[in-house]
Write a protein that holds these residues in place. Structure first.
Motif, PDB file in Angstrom:
ATOM      1  N   VAL A  77       0.882  -1.054  -0.037  1.00 60.67           N
ATOM      2  CA  VAL A  77       0.115  -0.010  -0.228  1.00 60.67           C
ATOM      3  C   VAL A  77       1.040   1.100  -0.107  1.00 60.67           C
ATOM      4  O   VAL A  77       1.813   1.106   1.027  1.00 60.67           O
ATOM      5  CB  VAL A  77      -0.797  -0.300   1.216  1.00 60.67           C
ATOM      6  CG1 VAL A  77      -1.917   1.199   1.513  1.00 60.67           C
ATOM      7  CG2 VAL A  77      -2.106  -1.088   1.087  1.00 60.67           C
ATOM      8  N   GLN A  78       0.767   2.182  -0.470  1.00 57.40           N
ATOM      9  CA  GLN A  78       0.645   3.570  -0.725  1.00 57.40           C
ATOM     10  C   GLN A  78       0.662   4.399   0.558  1.00 57.40           C
ATOM     11  O   GLN A  78      -0.600   4.662   1.110  1.00 57.40           O
ATOM     12  CB  GLN A  78       0.803   4.252  -1.996  1.00 57.40           C
ATOM     13  CG  GLN A  78       1.480   5.736  -1.943  1.00 57.40           C
ATOM     14  CD  GLN A  78       2.832   5.404  -3.317  1.00 57.40           C
ATOM     15  OE1 GLN A  78       2.397   4.175  -3.655  1.00 57.40           O
ATOM     16  NE2 GLN A  78       3.713   5.314  -2.942  1.00 57.40           N
ATOM     17  N   GLU A  79       1.553   5.008   1.294  1.00 57.80           N
ATOM     18  CA  GLU A  79       1.706   5.412   2.311  1.00 57.80           C
ATOM     19  C   GLU A  79       0.342   6.557   2.355  1.00 57.80           C
ATOM     20  O   GLU A  79       0.517   7.475   1.077  1.00 57.80           O
ATOM     21  CB  GLU A  79       3.302   6.328   2.593  1.00 57.80           C
ATOM     22  CG  GLU A  79       2.831   7.000   3.338  1.00 57.80           C
ATOM     23  CD  GLU A  79       3.713   8.136   4.034  1.00 57.80           C
ATOM     24  OE1 GLU A  79       5.137   8.078   3.517  1.00 57.80           O
ATOM     25  OE2 GLU A  79       4.559   8.522   5.293  1.00 57.80           O
ATOM     26  N   GLY A  80      -0.514   6.799   3.265  1.00 64.12           N
ATOM     27  CA  GLY A  80      -1.443   7.455   3.338  1.00 64.12           C
ATOM     28  C   GLY A  80      -2.580   7.383   2.632  1.00 64.12           C
ATOM     29  O   GLY A  80      -3.521   7.944   3.057  1.00 64.12           O
ATOM     30  N   ARG A  81      -2.753   6.067   1.851  1.00 67.06           N
ATOM     31  CA  ARG A  81      -3.627   5.263   2.116  1.00 67.06           C
ATOM     32  C   ARG A  81      -4.280   4.299   2.747  1.00 67.06           C
ATOM     33  O   ARG A  81      -3.788   4.031   3.413  1.00 67.06           O
ATOM     34  CB  ARG A  81      -3.508   4.309   0.613  1.00 67.06           C
ATOM     35  CG  ARG A  81      -3.107   5.553  -0.372  1.00 67.06           C
ATOM     36  CD  ARG A  81      -3.793   6.701  -1.468  1.00 67.06           C
ATOM     37  NE  ARG A  81      -4.814   6.050  -2.295  1.00 67.06           N
ATOM     38  CZ  ARG A  81      -4.633   5.835  -3.130  1.00 67.06           C
ATOM     39  NH1 ARG A  81      -4.154   6.001  -4.291  1.00 67.06           N
ATOM     40  NH2 ARG A  81      -5.571   5.138  -3.856  1.00 67.06           N
ATOM     41  N   ILE A  82      -5.820   3.814   2.445  1.00 76.85           N
ATOM     42  CA  ILE A  82      -6.316   2.440   3.418  1.00 76.85           C
ATOM     43  C   ILE A  82      -5.142   1.472   3.220  1.00 76.85           C
ATOM     44  O   ILE A  82      -5.578   1.065   2.053  1.00 76.85           O
ATOM     45  CB  ILE A  82      -7.497   2.257   3.009  1.00 76.85           C
ATOM     46  CG1 ILE A  82      -8.268   1.820   3.914  1.00 76.85           C
ATOM     47  CG2 ILE A  82      -7.883   2.086   1.693  1.00 76.85           C
ATOM     48  CD1 ILE A  82     -10.362   1.672   4.289  1.00 76.85           C
ATOM     49  N   SER A  83      -5.612   0.255   3.640  1.00 80.27           N
ATOM     50  CA  SER A  83      -4.807  -0.955   4.051  1.00 80.27           C
ATOM     51  C   SER A  83      -5.640  -1.316   4.635  1.00 80.27           C
ATOM     52  O   SER A  83      -6.801  -1.015   5.401  1.00 80.27           O
ATOM     53  CB  SER A  83      -3.645  -0.978   5.469  1.00 80.27           C
ATOM     54  OG  SER A  83      -2.683  -0.719   4.412  1.00 80.27           O
ATOM     55  N   GLY A 112      -4.499 -17.174  12.861  1.00 77.65           N
ATOM     56  CA  GLY A 112      -3.954 -17.502  11.047  1.00 77.65           C
ATOM     57  C   GLY A 112      -2.908 -17.045  10.430  1.00 77.65           C
ATOM     58  O   GLY A 112      -1.687 -16.953  12.079  1.00 77.65           O
ATOM     59  N   GLN A 113      -2.532 -17.546   9.006  1.00 73.71           N
ATOM     60  CA  GLN A 113      -0.907 -17.279   8.999  1.00 73.71           C
ATOM     61  C   GLN A 113      -0.582 -16.225   8.663  1.00 73.71           C
ATOM     62  O   GLN A 113       1.038 -16.309   8.924  1.00 73.71           O
ATOM     63  CB  GLN A 113      -1.235 -18.363   7.735  1.00 73.71           C
ATOM     64  CG  GLN A 113      -1.615 -17.446   6.682  1.00 73.71           C
ATOM     65  CD  GLN A 113      -2.242 -18.617   5.984  1.00 73.71           C
ATOM     66  OE1 GLN A 113      -3.526 -18.136   6.954  1.00 73.71           O
ATOM     67  NE2 GLN A 113      -2.623 -19.297   4.921  1.00 73.71           N
ATOM     68  N   GLY A 114      -1.233 -15.086   8.517  1.00 80.86           N
ATOM     69  CA  GLY A 114      -0.746 -13.680   8.927  1.00 80.86           C
ATOM     70  C   GLY A 114      -0.342 -13.083   7.540  1.00 80.86           C
ATOM     71  O   GLY A 114      -0.258 -13.527   6.361  1.00 80.86           O
ATOM     72  N   THR A 115      -0.337 -11.993   7.260  1.00 83.19           N
ATOM     73  CA  THR A 115      -0.561 -11.130   6.353  1.00 83.19           C
ATOM     74  C   THR A 115       0.401 -10.311   5.768  1.00 83.19           C
ATOM     75  O   THR A 115       0.442  -9.436   7.231  1.00 83.19           O
ATOM     76  CB  THR A 115      -1.378  -9.708   5.436  1.00 83.19           C
ATOM     77  OG1 THR A 115      -2.096 -11.514   5.690  1.00 83.19           O
ATOM     78  CG2 THR A 115      -1.263  -9.752   4.254  1.00 83.19           C
ATOM     79  N   ILE A 116       1.344  -9.741   5.545  1.00 84.50           N
ATOM     80  CA  ILE A 116       2.804  -9.422   5.379  1.00 84.50           C
ATOM     81  C   ILE A 116       1.964  -7.798   4.293  1.00 84.50           C
ATOM     82  O   ILE A 116       1.859  -7.408   3.779  1.00 84.50           O
ATOM     83  CB  ILE A 116       4.086  -9.757   4.252  1.00 84.50           C
ATOM     84  CG1 ILE A 116       4.312 -10.855   4.979  1.00 84.50           C
ATOM     85  CG2 ILE A 116       4.845  -8.965   4.474  1.00 84.50           C
ATOM     86  CD1 ILE A 116       5.580 -11.321   4.347  1.00 84.50           C
ATOM     87  N   LEU A 117       2.385  -6.566   5.695  1.00 86.99           N
ATOM     88  CA  LEU A 117       1.807  -5.348   5.133  1.00 86.99           C
ATOM     89  C   LEU A 117       3.100  -4.162   4.356  1.00 86.99           C
ATOM     90  O   LEU A 117       4.138  -4.656   5.643  1.00 86.99           O
ATOM     91  CB  LEU A 117       1.202  -4.648   6.107  1.00 86.99           C
ATOM     92  CG  LEU A 117       0.907  -3.154   5.683  1.00 86.99           C
ATOM     93  CD1 LEU A 117      -0.277  -3.268   4.579  1.00 86.99           C
ATOM     94  CD2 LEU A 117      -0.251  -2.672   6.728  1.00 86.99           C
ATOM     95  N   THR A 118       3.312  -4.282   3.265  1.00 83.70           N
ATOM     96  CA  THR A 118       4.498  -3.822   3.440  1.00 83.70           C
ATOM     97  C   THR A 118       4.053  -1.846   2.896  1.00 83.70           C
ATOM     98  O   THR A 118       3.322  -1.716   1.899  1.00 83.70           O
ATOM     99  CB  THR A 118       5.422  -3.816   2.163  1.00 83.70           C
ATOM    100  OG1 THR A 118       5.564  -4.945   2.602  1.00 83.70           O
ATOM    101  CG2 THR A 118       6.382  -2.839   2.065  1.00 83.70           C
ATOM    102  N   VAL A 119       3.768  -0.913   3.637  1.00 83.37           N
ATOM    103  CA  VAL A 119       3.734   0.546   3.434  1.00 83.37           C
ATOM    104  C   VAL A 119       4.753   1.232   2.739  1.00 83.37           C
ATOM    105  O   VAL A 119       6.169   1.446   3.180  1.00 83.37           O
ATOM    106  CB  VAL A 119       3.048   1.108   4.796  1.00 83.37           C
ATOM    107  CG1 VAL A 119       2.859   2.816   3.822  1.00 83.37           C
ATOM    108  CG2 VAL A 119       1.875   0.368   5.215  1.00 83.37           C
ATOM    109  N   HIS A 120       4.583   1.475   1.238  1.00 81.25           N
ATOM    110  CA  HIS A 120       5.690   2.324   1.233  1.00 81.25           C
ATOM    111  C   HIS A 120       5.613   4.151   0.661  1.00 81.25           C
ATOM    112  O   HIS A 120       4.317   4.690   0.910  1.00 81.25           O
ATOM    113  CB  HIS A 120       5.397   1.951  -1.053  1.00 81.25           C
ATOM    114  CG  HIS A 120       6.105   0.624  -1.242  1.00 81.25           C
ATOM    115  ND1 HIS A 120       7.251  -0.067  -0.890  1.00 81.25           N
ATOM    116  CD2 HIS A 120       4.654  -0.338  -1.509  1.00 81.25           C
ATOM    117  CE1 HIS A 120       6.754  -1.132  -1.156  1.00 81.25           C
ATOM    118  NE2 HIS A 120       5.827  -1.373  -1.361  1.00 81.25           N
ATOM    119  N   PRO A 121       6.786   4.841   1.222  1.00 83.67           N
ATOM    120  CA  PRO A 121       6.421   6.083   0.982  1.00 83.67           C
ATOM    121  C   PRO A 121       6.133   6.299   0.133  1.00 83.67           C
ATOM    122  O   PRO A 121       6.073   6.310  -1.279  1.00 83.67           O
ATOM    123  CB  PRO A 121       8.138   6.295   1.555  1.00 83.67           C
ATOM    124  CG  PRO A 121       8.657   5.068   2.106  1.00 83.67           C
ATOM    125  CD  PRO A 121       7.997   3.724   0.871  1.00 83.67           C
TER     126      PRO A 121
END
Lengths: 114, 117
Positions: free
Chosen positions: B13-19, B108-117
């Motif tokens: 996800v892009q910084e500032g957006r909704i995850s 659950g097995q997890g979700t990797i969230l990456t937030v890009h600047p």
């Protein structure tokens, strides 16, 4: 002043050995747990102790023996280690015996069996 | 037989957006749901929870929604920040007849969230 601390953080050992992981919490909680995170990343409960009394034993092989000398400590001893025991083991504690329970986890102990 | 599933291994996800992180469960006895956040080499830390008697719980930038009929919950993070980059675990518990779950959480097995600047 870590809330839930585990030692060691990393452990590499040979098959057949016996090893222990120690856990201590300074939160004053009554209930402590051991969870295992396997290679597929699922966290699964192994044991739960409430004030030194075993509450949950989630069909874990009897090579695993938890010991709670007091309510602030819950150690995990593993006999005759097998390759499949390689995992990250997390200790946790909670302020209540049950109900809506938030668990506080330690940093984990990564066990590698060669 | 995994009773709690997070079908998206990763989300970018892009910084500032909704995850939006999703979680499905199969056990209708689950009555309490939690989200945990985990950074590398650290233990999971509690983020937010919801009881089955509610359908929404909000805490700052984090909101959890529960749809019991669909056996689905989601975590919304708005706005997303780079520091939110972590693994997010959904967990559920079921109180027994005595009203206690003994702290047994099914993850659950997890979700990797990456937030890009």
């Amino acid at each position: 002043d870590t809330a839930v601390s585990q030692t060691p953080k990393y452990l590499v050992t040979q098959m057949g050995n016996d090893k222990s992981i120690k856990c201590e919490q300074n939160l004053g909680h009554d209930t402590m747990y051991w969870y295992k995170q396997d290679s597929k990343k699922f966290l699964k409960i192994m044991f739960s102790y409430n004030n030194k009394e075993l509450i949950i034993n989630e069909t874990v092989p009897n090579r695993f023996s938890p010991k709670s000398p007091d309510k602030a400590h819950l150690n995990l001893h593993i006999n005759s280690l097998e390759l499949g025991d390689s995992a990250v083991y997390f200790c946790a504690s909670s302020p209540k015996r049950g109900g809506f329970t938030e668990l506080f986890f330690g940093e984990g102990s990564r066990l590698t069996v060669l | 037989d995994q009773q709690v599933k997070q079908n998206s291994p990763s989300l970018s996800v892009q910084e500032g957006r909704i995850s939006i992180l999703n979680c499905d469960y199969t056990n209708s006895m689950f009555d309490y749901f939690l989200w945990y956040k985990k950074y590398p080499a650290e233990g999971p830390t509690f983020l937010i929870s919801i009881s089955s008697i509610k359908d929404k719980n909000e805490d700052g930038r984090f909101t959890v929604f529960l749809n019991k009929s669909a056996k689905h919950l989601s975590l919304h993070i708005v706005p997303s920040q780079p520091g939110d980059s972590a693994v997010y675990f959904c967990a559920a518990s079921a109180a027994n007849a005595g009203g206690t779950s003994y702290g047994k959480l099914t993850f659950g097995q997890g979700t990797i969230l990456t937030v890009h600047p």
